[in-house]
Scaffold this motif. Structure first.
Motif, PDB file in Angstrom:
ATOM      1  N   CYS A   1       0.883  -1.170   0.000  1.00 59.31           N
ATOM      2  CA  CYS A   1       0.000   0.000   0.000  1.00 59.31           C
ATOM      3  C   CYS A   1       0.920   1.219   0.000  1.00 59.31           C
ATOM      4  O   CYS A   1       1.681   1.418   0.933  1.00 59.31           O
TER       5      CYS A   1
ATOM      6  N   SER B   1       0.024   4.231   0.181  1.00 60.74           N
ATOM      7  CA  SER B   1      -0.491   5.336   1.000  1.00 60.74           C
ATOM      8  C   SER B   1      -0.076   5.145   2.457  1.00 60.74           C
ATOM      9  O   SER B   1      -0.279   6.033   3.276  1.00 60.74           O
TER      10      SER B   1
ATOM     11  N   CYS C   1      -4.553  -1.913  -3.607  1.00 55.82           N
ATOM     12  CA  CYS C   1      -5.002  -1.650  -2.237  1.00 55.82           C
ATOM     13  C   CYS C   1      -6.193  -0.682  -2.225  1.00 55.82           C
ATOM     14  O   CYS C   1      -6.190   0.333  -2.926  1.00 55.82           O
TER      15      CYS C   1
ATOM     16  N   CYS D   1      -7.513   0.255   0.997  1.00 57.88           N
ATOM     17  CA  CYS D   1      -7.651   0.477   2.426  1.00 57.88           C
ATOM     18  C   CYS D   1      -8.227   1.881   2.661  1.00 57.88           C
ATOM     19  O   CYS D   1      -8.358   2.669   1.723  1.00 57.88           O
TER      20      CYS D   1
ATOM     21  N   CYS E   1      -6.071   4.687   1.327  1.00 58.38           N
ATOM     22  CA  CYS E   1      -6.098   4.812  -0.137  1.00 58.38           C
ATOM     23  C   CYS E   1      -7.422   5.452  -0.580  1.00 58.38           C
ATOM     24  O   CYS E   1      -7.432   6.297  -1.477  1.00 58.38           O
TER      25      CYS E   1
HETATM   26 ZN   LIG Z   1      -3.863   1.326   0.898  1.00 61.62          ZN
END
Ligand SMILES: [Zn+2]
Length: 638
Positions: free
Chosen positions: A115, A117, A149, A151, A154
């Motif tokens: 990820c 981010s 990703c 999440c 993100c």
């Molecule tokens: Zn993420």
């Protein structure tokens, strides 16, 4: 495109110097071979006997020039001592050593990648790049430098952008800030290479940025693994192993380091060899065999197919013959390394004779999608394709699939070609996408939402001297119904169904030239069911600037080079008879492998058209040839 590594003149001199420096003297003539060792394999190399024994097994069956030692994959980071010892081992054998990184968190969990981010994972990505660049002067990223990703961070960072826009920007920045810049800071000499996977139509969705990354990285590399076209999830057509190499070479001319093939998901051994061959037919300078561990897998006898008893291009029984080594000893083939070695030896015999690959220019703008992977189906139908990221305005004919709609100026560009006397062929998918966006300024056609189920084709002109006749496809095909205005544009090939009919290939005059529209079946695989005669008429239009074409059923491809050499390869499980049609200046064909000379014949008498007899003489010659199952033939024109 690529100059093959020919060992003549100065090259030979340099080669001799390199030989003394430890470069393996017995490599292949026309390309280098690398083996990629994932982190799990590199960890095992910490056991010196394991490495020594297994390297011997591999290197006796395939000639290896280079090894990639991976530092990171999933949660594994290989320790420095193990890597240093493995490096020393390979260098002592004269093998070039480079590093590799796979940016995965857990490959087995739907390819869970980093990820970008997440501050912690960003730090980790940078540290891995620094660690690897400290150990190697060349580093390749295996094809997981993307993110899927979603999440909370993100989602927040994405804001109002599309996932594609967000990820393209995110990965561009990650490439610069977390990978290339930190790597160069610890090792200014390091060459950073990004390897792209085989799903090129969809890269942008997960942040692979083909527009900016090839400029950020020193080199790019191409995943040419197509595996089984039927039984794998992706259904990638065999031709893609060639075309994706060409596309990436056209994106970074001279900077596409090579092609990468694995041993996965094959139903018969030829499929493995075909991937290697097509990568090299596209001019690859280097082949990477994925991977070290898989090269050690025993040769699966069940991959011997029925046709292997007929001396096909990949001769399973010949592959199993003992290998004579330079020191006079012999080795019995035992593992997949031999399948690679045998396949590579076959084509190394003639690759040096080929020129630069040429084909029908097609344009796929950056980050575009639409009629995904269609170009490869056309390649499988015997149309030599070439794929470019910029509009190829110089070409006398351009093929455009739906993906071209991503160029906001595409209609103007098409008009520009037609006004300049050049032809353009668009697909029914692109026609539909451009309706109401200016295409009607060229011709008023409608690609409707209605479908027709067809199996009869009506060719307006005769084929091989016969009058126009109905040709039947081997199965029913669903196509979109295209409607046009009578006497304004014309059906070149039609289909017939229940007293009705629709265009398959349609043409419209504009300025000094013609716009063609090719109807694409809803299932692209149905292109393979088009009768050979229909494919021929499409080729007559699309391939008119090439000096050679192959006429026959689908799944027989042609690879054409700019020095009067070409390869015809069949992916069919049975022998097939095809016609090679060349420009008349070519009087003979020489089979490069057998030495056999073939003479051509004039095509049958020109057909009648309406009441007027066409009196011009044909400018073509026709050669009849036979190709064995899953085999290729290489020809030099004379
Ligand atoms: Zn993420």
């Amino acid at each position: 495109m690529q100059t093959h590594i020919r060992r003549s003149g100065w090259a030979a001199f340099v080669f001799i110097i390199l030989s003394f420096a430890g470069y393996p003297a017995d490599g292949y003539e026309n390309f280098k071979v690398a083996i990629y060792a994932p982190a799990q394999n590199v960890q095992m190399m910490g056991e010196p006997n394991w490495l020594k024994e297994n390297w011997e097994i591999i290197s006796r069956q395939v000639k290896v020039d280079k090894i990639y030692l991976e530092t990171h994959r999933d949660v594994i980071l290989v320790d420095e001592e193990t890597i240093t010892e493995a490096k020393k081992f390979f260098e002592s054998k004269g093998i070039e050593v480079a590093g590799g990184i796979t940016y995965t968190i857990m490959e087995s969990n739907r390819f869970k990648t980093f990820c970008y981010s997440n501050p912690e994972q960003r730090r980790r990505a940078r540290e891995v790049a620094e660690y690897t660049a400290r150990l190697f002067d060349e580093v390749i990223l295996d094809d997981f430098f993307f993110t899927n990703c979603k999440c909370k961070s993100c989602i927040k960072a994405k804001g109002k952008k599309s996932w594609t826009q967000f990820r393209l920007g995110l990965m561009d920045k990650a490439a610069r800030e977390l990978i290339v810049k930190p790597a160069k800071a610890v090792n200014p000499k390091v060459k950073m290479v990004i390897k792209y996977p085989n799903w090129y139509e969809h890269f942008q969705g997960c942040g692979y940025n083909l527009e900016t990354e090839p400029k950020i990285f020193d080199g790019i590399y191409t995943g040419t693994e197509t595996r089984d076209p039927v039984y794998t999830d992706q259904h990638l057509q065999q031709y893609q192993s060639y075309l994706i190499m060409r596309y990436l070479e056209n994106i970074k001319p001279g900077g596409n380091g090579g092609g990468w093939v694995d041993t996965g998901a094959i139903q018969y051994m030829d499929r493995y060899a075909e991937q290697l061959w097509l990568t090299l037919f596209a001019g690859a300078r280097e082949i990477t065999l994925f991977n070290f561990g898989r090269m050690l897998q025993p040769i699966p006898q069940e991959l011997r197919a029925d046709w292997h008893s007929t001396k096909t291009s990949f001769d399973f029984d010949e592959m199993m013959q003992p290998i004579k080594l330079e020191d006079g000893t012999t080795v019995k083939p035992s593992t997949m390394a031999r399948a690679a070695g045998y396949a590579l030896e076959q084509v190394d015999k003639f690759l040096g004779k080929l020129g630069k690959p040429i084909g029908v220019k097609s344009y796929k703008p950056y980050h575009s999608t639409g009629e995904d992977f269609l170009h490869n189906y056309l390649g499988m139908c015997g149309i030599a394709m070439d794929l470019e990221p910029e509009f190829p305005a110089d070409a006398n004919i351009i093929f455009l699939a739906e993906s071209a709609k991503f160029d906001g100026r595409i209609v103007d560009k098409i008009k520009g070609q037609l006004t300049a006397g050049k032809c353009v062929m668009i697909t029914s998918g692109l026609l539909k996408a451009l309706q109401g966006k200016g295409i009607e300024d060229i011709v008023e056609l409608r690609c409707t939402d209605k479908k027709a189920v067809i199996n009869q084709f009506w060719r307006r002109r005769a084929f091989w001297g016969r009058r126009g006749a109905i040709q039947e496809s081997s199965s029913n095909i669903i196509i979109p119904e295209i409607k046009y205005l009578t006497n304004d544009s014309w059906e070149e090939i039609s289909c017939l169904t229940s007293g009705n009919g629709y265009p398959i290939l349609h043409s419209a005059d504009y300025a000094n030239s013609k716009l063609y529209v090719l109807t694409i079946p809803d299932n692209f695989g149905d292109l393979y069911n088009f009768p050979a005669e229909v494919l021929t008429q499409i080729k007559e239009v699309l391939m008119k600037d090439l000096y050679v074409r192959v006429d026959g059923p689908s799944q027989v491809a042609i690879f054409v080079y700019d020095n009067d050499t070409f390869i015809v390869e069949s992916f069919l499980p049975e022998s097939v008879e095809v016609k090679i049609v060349t420009d008349k200046r070519i009087s003979k064909l020489r089979d490069v492998l057998s030495g056999e000379e073939l003479s051509g014949e004039e095509p049958p008498e020109p057909p009648m058209r309406g009441r007027r007899r066409q009196i011009q003489e044909s400018d073509k010659l026709v050669f009849d040839i036979k190709i064995k199952p899953h085999s290729y033939r290489v020809f030099q024109c004379e």
